[in-house]
Design a protein around this motif. Structure first.
Motif, PDB file in Angstrom:
ATOM      1  N   LEU A   4       0.832  -1.205   0.000  1.00 20.41           N
ATOM      2  CA  LEU A   4       0.000   0.000   0.000  1.00 20.41           C
ATOM      3  C   LEU A   4       0.869   1.258   0.000  1.00 20.41           C
ATOM      4  CD1 LEU A   4      -2.812  -0.984   2.530  1.00 20.41           C
ATOM      5  CD2 LEU A   4      -3.039  -0.699   0.059  1.00 20.41           C
ATOM      6  N   ARG A   5       1.977   1.208   0.701  1.00 21.43           N
ATOM      7  CA  ARG A   5       2.867   2.369   0.755  1.00 21.43           C
ATOM      8  C   ARG A   5       3.466   2.661  -0.623  1.00 21.43           C
ATOM      9  NH1 ARG A   5       7.383   2.382   5.309  1.00 21.43           N
ATOM     10  NH2 ARG A   5       5.455   2.498   6.531  1.00 21.43           N
ATOM     11  N   ASP A   6       3.873   1.609  -1.340  1.00 23.53           N
ATOM     12  CA  ASP A   6       4.445   1.794  -2.674  1.00 23.53           C
ATOM     13  C   ASP A   6       3.410   2.376  -3.640  1.00 23.53           C
ATOM     14  OD1 ASP A   6       6.842   0.794  -1.795  1.00 23.53           O
ATOM     15  OD2 ASP A   6       6.398  -1.274  -2.435  1.00 23.53           O
ATOM     16  N   ILE A   7       2.197   1.855  -3.582  1.00 26.52           N
ATOM     17  CA  ILE A   7       1.144   2.352  -4.476  1.00 26.52           C
ATOM     18  C   ILE A   7       0.831   3.813  -4.155  1.00 26.52           C
ATOM     19  CG2 ILE A   7      -1.251   2.076  -5.196  1.00 26.52           C
ATOM     20  CD1 ILE A   7      -1.006  -0.905  -4.566  1.00 26.52           C
ATOM     21  N   LEU A 261      -4.209   3.481 -10.488  1.00 29.07           N
ATOM     22  CA  LEU A 261      -3.508   3.232  -9.226  1.00 29.07           C
ATOM     23  C   LEU A 261      -4.436   3.392  -8.031  1.00 29.07           C
ATOM     24  CD1 LEU A 261      -0.071   5.014  -9.877  1.00 29.07           C
ATOM     25  CD2 LEU A 261      -0.496   2.549  -9.728  1.00 29.07           C
ATOM     26  N   SER A 262      -5.338   4.358  -8.117  1.00 30.57           N
ATOM     27  CA  SER A 262      -6.290   4.554  -7.016  1.00 30.57           C
ATOM     28  C   SER A 262      -7.195   3.337  -6.869  1.00 30.57           C
ATOM     29  CB  SER A 262      -7.123   5.818  -7.265  1.00 30.57           C
ATOM     30  OG  SER A 262      -6.306   6.966  -7.286  1.00 30.57           O
ATOM     31  N   TYR A 265      -5.110   0.656  -5.361  1.00 37.14           N
ATOM     32  CA  TYR A 265      -4.885   0.965  -3.938  1.00 37.14           C
ATOM     33  C   TYR A 265      -6.117   0.623  -3.108  1.00 37.14           C
ATOM     34  CZ  TYR A 265      -4.013   3.741   0.261  1.00 37.14           C
ATOM     35  OH  TYR A 265      -3.852   4.152   1.562  1.00 37.14           O
ATOM     36  N   ASN A 266      -7.292   0.992  -3.598  1.00 40.44           N
ATOM     37  CA  ASN A 266      -8.523   0.712  -2.846  1.00 40.44           C
ATOM     38  C   ASN A 266      -8.778  -0.793  -2.728  1.00 40.44           C
ATOM     39  OD1 ASN A 266      -9.062   3.441  -2.430  1.00 40.44           O
ATOM     40  ND2 ASN A 266     -10.234   3.611  -4.340  1.00 40.44           N
ATOM     41  N   ARG A 267      -8.487  -1.525  -3.802  1.00 35.16           N
ATOM     42  CA  ARG A 267      -8.668  -2.981  -3.740  1.00 35.16           C
ATOM     43  C   ARG A 267      -7.687  -3.611  -2.769  1.00 35.16           C
ATOM     44  NH1 ARG A 267      -9.324  -4.384 -10.224  1.00 35.16           N
ATOM     45  NH2 ARG A 267     -11.530  -3.749 -10.408  1.00 35.16           N
ATOM     46  N   ALA A 268      -6.420  -3.149  -2.820  1.00 35.21           N
ATOM     47  CA  ALA A 268      -5.420  -3.697  -1.906  1.00 35.21           C
ATOM     48  C   ALA A 268      -5.770  -3.353  -0.468  1.00 35.21           C
ATOM     49  CB  ALA A 268      -4.036  -3.152  -2.264  1.00 35.21           C
ATOM     50  N   ARG A 269      -6.253  -2.142  -0.243  1.00 31.57           N
ATOM     51  CA  ARG A 269      -6.627  -1.715   1.109  1.00 31.57           C
ATOM     52  C   ARG A 269      -7.811  -2.536   1.615  1.00 31.57           C
ATOM     53  NH1 ARG A 269     -10.077   2.377   3.077  1.00 31.57           N
ATOM     54  NH2 ARG A 269      -9.415   3.215   5.108  1.00 31.57           N
ATOM     55  N   GLN A 270      -8.792  -2.781   0.713  1.00 32.01           N
ATOM     56  CA  GLN A 270      -9.946  -3.586   1.107  1.00 32.01           C
ATOM     57  C   GLN A 270      -9.530  -5.019   1.425  1.00 32.01           C
ATOM     58  OE1 GLN A 270     -13.143  -2.411   1.504  1.00 32.01           O
ATOM     59  NE2 GLN A 270     -13.509  -4.407   2.441  1.00 32.01           N
ATOM     60  N   ALA A 271      -8.575  -5.524   0.642  1.00 29.98           N
ATOM     61  CA  ALA A 271      -8.089  -6.889   0.904  1.00 29.98           C
ATOM     62  C   ALA A 271      -7.369  -6.957   2.238  1.00 29.98           C
ATOM     63  CB  ALA A 271      -7.154  -7.328  -0.223  1.00 29.98           C
ATOM     64  N   ALA A 272      -6.603  -5.903   2.549  1.00 30.29           N
ATOM     65  CA  ALA A 272      -5.880  -5.880   3.829  1.00 30.29           C
ATOM     66  C   ALA A 272      -6.863  -5.811   4.986  1.00 30.29           C
ATOM     67  CB  ALA A 272      -4.928  -4.681   3.856  1.00 30.29           C
ATOM     68  N   ILE A 273      -7.898  -5.000   4.849  1.00 31.72           N
ATOM     69  CA  ILE A 273      -8.914  -4.895   5.910  1.00 31.72           C
ATOM     70  C   ILE A 273      -9.620  -6.232   6.087  1.00 31.72           C
ATOM     71  CG2 ILE A 273     -11.108  -3.814   6.526  1.00 31.72           C
ATOM     72  CD1 ILE A 273     -10.090  -1.269   5.126  1.00 31.72           C
ATOM     73  N   THR A 274      -9.984  -6.867   4.970  1.00 29.87           N
ATOM     74  CA  THR A 274     -10.657  -8.168   5.043  1.00 29.87           C
ATOM     75  C   THR A 274      -9.776  -9.194   5.734  1.00 29.87           C
ATOM     76  OG1 THR A 274     -11.849  -7.668   2.994  1.00 29.87           O
ATOM     77  CG2 THR A 274     -11.751  -9.976   3.680  1.00 29.87           C
ATOM     78  N   GLN A 275      -8.457  -9.150   5.395  1.00 31.77           N
ATOM     79  CA  GLN A 275      -7.519 -10.086   6.010  1.00 31.77           C
ATOM     80  C   GLN A 275      -7.429  -9.856   7.520  1.00 31.77           C
ATOM     81  OE1 GLN A 275      -5.991 -12.616   4.649  1.00 31.77           O
ATOM     82  NE2 GLN A 275      -4.829 -13.177   6.510  1.00 31.77           N
ATOM     83  N   GLU A 276      -7.409  -8.592   7.941  1.00 27.81           N
ATOM     84  CA  GLU A 276      -7.340  -8.290   9.363  1.00 27.81           C
ATOM     85  C   GLU A 276      -8.596  -8.761  10.090  1.00 27.81           C
ATOM     86  OE1 GLU A 276      -6.636  -4.146   9.775  1.00 27.81           O
ATOM     87  OE2 GLU A 276      -4.598  -4.220   8.958  1.00 27.81           O
ATOM     88  N   ILE A 277      -9.762  -8.525   9.484  1.00 29.66           N
ATOM     89  CA  ILE A 277     -11.016  -8.976  10.102  1.00 29.66           C
ATOM     90  C   ILE A 277     -11.035 -10.490  10.225  1.00 29.66           C
ATOM     91  CG2 ILE A 277     -13.505  -9.124   9.769  1.00 29.66           C
ATOM     92  CD1 ILE A 277     -13.398  -6.353   8.484  1.00 29.66           C
ATOM     93  N   THR A 278     -10.558 -11.160   9.163  1.00 31.07           N
ATOM     94  CA  THR A 278     -10.525 -12.626   9.190  1.00 31.07           C
ATOM     95  C   THR A 278      -9.631 -13.141  10.305  1.00 31.07           C
ATOM     96  OG1 THR A 278     -10.880 -12.693   6.794  1.00 31.07           O
ATOM     97  CG2 THR A 278     -10.003 -14.687   7.823  1.00 31.07           C
ATOM     98  N   GLU A 279      -8.467 -12.491  10.484  1.00 24.05           N
ATOM     99  CA  GLU A 279      -7.541 -12.905  11.539  1.00 24.05           C
ATOM    100  C   GLU A 279      -8.157 -12.663  12.926  1.00 24.05           C
ATOM    101  OE1 GLU A 279      -4.026 -10.737  10.734  1.00 24.05           O
ATOM    102  OE2 GLU A 279      -3.420 -11.998   9.043  1.00 24.05           O
ATOM    103  N   ILE A 280      -8.849 -11.526  13.071  1.00 22.04           N
ATOM    104  CA  ILE A 280      -9.486 -11.241  14.367  1.00 22.04           C
ATOM    105  C   ILE A 280     -10.573 -12.269  14.680  1.00 22.04           C
ATOM    106  CG2 ILE A 280     -10.938  -9.583  15.606  1.00 22.04           C
ATOM    107  CD1 ILE A 280      -9.410  -7.369  14.132  1.00 22.04           C
ATOM    108  N   VAL A 281     -11.401 -12.539  13.680  1.00 20.73           N
ATOM    109  CA  VAL A 281     -12.494 -13.497  13.874  1.00 20.73           C
ATOM    110  C   VAL A 281     -11.912 -14.894  14.165  1.00 20.73           C
ATOM    111  CG1 VAL A 281     -14.411 -14.705  12.756  1.00 20.73           C
ATOM    112  CG2 VAL A 281     -14.130 -12.218  12.490  1.00 20.73           C
TER     113      VAL A 281
END
Length: 288
Positions: A4-7, A261-262, A265-281
């Motif tokens: 996300l930082r690179d994008i 790129l935007s 970026y939004n897709r990668a950010r959404q994937a990261a959020i989904t991954q975090e939620i999955t790990e929490i659950v």
């Protein structure tokens, strides 16, 4: 996959580039307005000069001036008009390609021709290929005056008068409109096409003092020099138009890249959020 930082860094860099190209487009548009006026205002002077010279040559067959007579071509001079800077699309490459093809087609030896270069891009092109550059002028203003090239024009015309060259051909971009420029190859010397573009009805009647031949000796070099200056004004208008269009295309491309790129970026950010939620659950389920 980029982080996300690179994008985000690529998006910011592209936005900065878009600001630069947008500013350059506006600068070129401003310069183009004045350059177009200069080129168009020079046309009446050139046409009137051509009319006077054509009138003398047509009405007095006894006038025998070297600049009006074709002779055996032993050496050809090529005058090329390019810019001093790049970022102008195909403005320079079209002229230089035309010059290169002409030389390859017509000449077998470098002793058969020479080049007069106006503009740094054309000069460096010729030097890098070891083409014989006889004269050059670099760093012209965006709105050149005749005084800026008067010495080069006089020396070039004098080369023909001294028979250092037997013909002079000019390569430049003709300004058609703000979105269209045509690569033009024009035989400048000898002046064998004075009647071109002039109808017989358009020729005025003149009385010459002290005499036609004396006036022709003065007017012909001035007319040839004015043709060089007119081509330069035409070329400058084409240069500003080409750079304006190139910067506009660059700005449009930057906008498309930013949009892509935007989205990435939004897709990668959404994937990261989904991954975090999955790990929490998953972690909460493991504790139960």
């Amino acid at each position: 996959m980029a982080s996300l930082r690179d994008i985000k860094h690529r998006i910011d860099s592209t936005k900065s580039m878009k600001k630069i190209t947008g500013a350059m487009e506006m600068v070129s548009a401003s310069k183009l307005t004045r350059a177009e006026q200069n080129a168009r205002s020079f046309v009446p002077y050139s046409e009137k000069m051509q009319e006077v010279v054509a009138s003398i040559a047509a009405n007095n067959t006894s006038v025998d001036h070297p600049m009006l007579q074709s002779r055996e071509v032993k050496k050809t001079g090529y005058l090329i008009i390019t810019s001093d800077r790049g970022l102008a699309g195909a403005y320079n490459s079209n002229v230089l390609r035309n010059l290169h093809q002409t030389i390859e087609k017509r000449h077998r030896s470098k002793d058969d021709y020479l080049v007069i270069a106006v503009g740094r891009v054309g000069y460096e092109f010729c030097r890098s290929r070891n083409l014989p550059v006889a004269k050059s002028i670099l760093g012209l203003a965006d709105q050149p005056n005749f005084a800026d090239i008067s010495e080069l024009a006089k020396e070039t015309v004098q080369m023909y008068s001294d028979e250092e060259i037997d013909e002079l051909t000019i390569f430049y971009n003709h300004f058609v409109s703000r979105i269209s420029q045509e690569v033009t190859t024009k035989k400048l010397l000898p002046l064998t096409d004075l009647q071109t573009g002039l109808g017989s009805a358009s020729l005025s009647q003149y009385e010459y003092e002290p005499g036609e031949e004396e006036i022709l000796n003065v007017l012909l070099p001035q007319y040839a020099e004015s043709l060089i200056y007119g081509a330069l004004l035409d070329g400058k208008a084409s240069e500003h138009a080409a750079r304006m269009n190139a910067m506009r295309n660059a700005t449009d491309n930057a906008t498309d890249i930013i949009d892509d790129l935007s989205l990435t970026y939004n897709r990668a950010r959404q994937a990261a959020i989904t991954q975090e939620i999955t790990e929490i659950v998953g972690g909460a389920a493991a504790l139960e």
